[in-house]
Design an enzyme around this catalytic site. Structure first.
Site, PDB file in Angstrom:
ATOM      1  CE1 TYR A  38      -4.125  -1.702  -0.194  1.00  0.00           C
ATOM      2  CE2 TYR A  38      -3.028  -3.232   1.294  1.00  0.00           C
ATOM      3  CZ  TYR A  38      -4.066  -2.935   0.426  1.00  0.00           C
ATOM      4  OH  TYR A  38      -5.042  -3.870   0.164  1.00  0.00           O
TER       5      TYR A  38
ATOM      6  NE  ARG B 252      -0.029  -0.261  -6.170  1.00  0.00           N
ATOM      7  CZ  ARG B 252       1.125  -0.934  -6.056  1.00  0.00           C
ATOM      8  NH1 ARG B 252       1.281  -1.873  -5.131  1.00  0.00           N
ATOM      9  NH2 ARG B 252       2.136  -0.684  -6.853  1.00  0.00           N
TER      10      ARG B 252
ATOM     11  CG  ASN C 114     -12.246   2.924  -8.108  1.00  0.00           C
ATOM     12  OD1 ASN C 114     -12.302   1.701  -8.240  1.00  0.00           O
ATOM     13  ND2 ASN C 114     -12.606   3.765  -9.069  1.00  0.00           N
TER      14      ASN C 114
ATOM     15  CG  HIS D  95     -14.359  -1.660  -1.462  1.00  0.00           C
ATOM     16  ND1 HIS D  95     -14.378  -2.168  -2.740  1.00  0.00           N
ATOM     17  CD2 HIS D  95     -15.482  -2.139  -0.856  1.00  0.00           C
ATOM     18  CE1 HIS D  95     -15.452  -2.913  -2.901  1.00  0.00           C
ATOM     19  NE2 HIS D  95     -16.141  -2.914  -1.778  1.00  0.00           N
TER      20      HIS D  95
ATOM     21  N   GLY E 253     -17.403   1.085 -15.028  1.00  0.00           N
ATOM     22  CA  GLY E 253     -16.150   0.375 -14.825  1.00  0.00           C
ATOM     23  C   GLY E 253     -16.141  -0.644 -13.716  1.00  0.00           C
ATOM     24  CB  THR E 254     -18.118  -2.081 -11.414  1.00  0.00           C
ATOM     25  OG1 THR E 254     -18.273  -3.201 -10.545  1.00  0.00           O
ATOM     26  CG2 THR E 254     -19.480  -1.605 -11.867  1.00  0.00           C
TER      27      THR E 254
END
Length: 248
Positions: A54, A57, A88, A105, A170-171
């Site tokens: 992470y 990221r 996202n 999330h 976009g899923t």
């Protein structure tokens, strides 16, 4: 009064900005098995790996910019009351100027206590061992991992239930409970679904327009459609008839 436009976004809208997804990579996310870096078990097994993942990221996030899809959603706030519910963990919606963003999330630029889930901090740099809360408990990424509860779900259900228009971008519609949110929309509202590889949508009673393309190109199409709806609503012509249930 502005119509309520609710937008559900997934990894596909950020892919054009250079943020990789794992659904098209055989379960790998930036070269890592998602079970190793996106589950409580992965954290307990190897917290250093998870923190390093992470941290990378987070560093990447500082280098990428919103794309046209993000920007159009921000522009639509001029004509609609826009609510974005995203799976996202990036901040590209906020960077583009969207003002109502709910992250289902979690968020890369936040961390939280491993003991007190309500202890949340903004976090721009790396997270390391020794970074602790006020009681000395280690901090962890503020990410809802697979197998964990989604705290924002109830709020998301309420937002979707109040929508006048629903846009899905976009899923894969395969990650639950987020994938089930569209089922809480009123059956009389229009639904736009944008994805290069759209999933089958079953038993949704709404008028659905599927647009099989990228988030940016799809939002250019949807923006034109929404401007028509905005004009119709201002002139008193905003009328959408309920459709019969679709079954397959």
């Amino acid at each position: 009064m502005k119509k309520k436009l609710v937008v559900l976004t997934g990894a596909g809208i950020s892919a054009e900005s250079g943020i990789k997804t794992f659904r098209d990579a055989g379960g790998l996310w930036e070269g890592h098995n998602v079970m190793d870096v996106a589950t409580p078990e992965g954290w307990h097994k190897n917290p250093k790996l998870v923190m390093d993942f992470y941290n990378q990221r987070r560093q990447q996030l500082h280098e990428v910019q919103p794309n046209l899809g993000h920007e159009i959603l921000a522009e639509l706030e001029q004509d609609f009351e826009v609510f974005i519910i995203t799976q996202n963990v990036d901040n590209l919606h906020e960077k583009s100027g969207s003002s109502n963003v709910l992250h289902l999330h979690g968020e890369l630029l936040k961390v939280r206590s491993t003991v007190n889930s309500n202890y949340i901090l903004d976090w721009q740099g790396d997270l390391n061992f020794g970074d602790v809360d006020d009681n000395g408990n280690q901090l962890r990424p503020h990410i809802v991992w697979f197998g964990e509860e989604v705290p924002a779900l109830e709020e998301a259900v309420t937002i979707v239930g109040n929508a006048d228009i629903l846009v899905i971008i976009g899923t894969s519609l395969q990650v639950y409970p987020a994938a089930g949110l569209m089922n809480f929309a009123k059956t009389t509202i229009p639904v736009f679904y944008i994805d290069p590889k759209p999933a089958e949508i079953y038993n949704l009673q709404n008028d659905i327009k599927v647009i099989a393309t990228t988030g940016s190109k799809g939002m250019e199409i949807v923006q034109k459609e929404l401007k028509k709806l905005h004009y119709q609503s201002r002139t008193g012509l905003f009328v959408i008839s309920p459709k019969e249930t679709r079954t397959k």
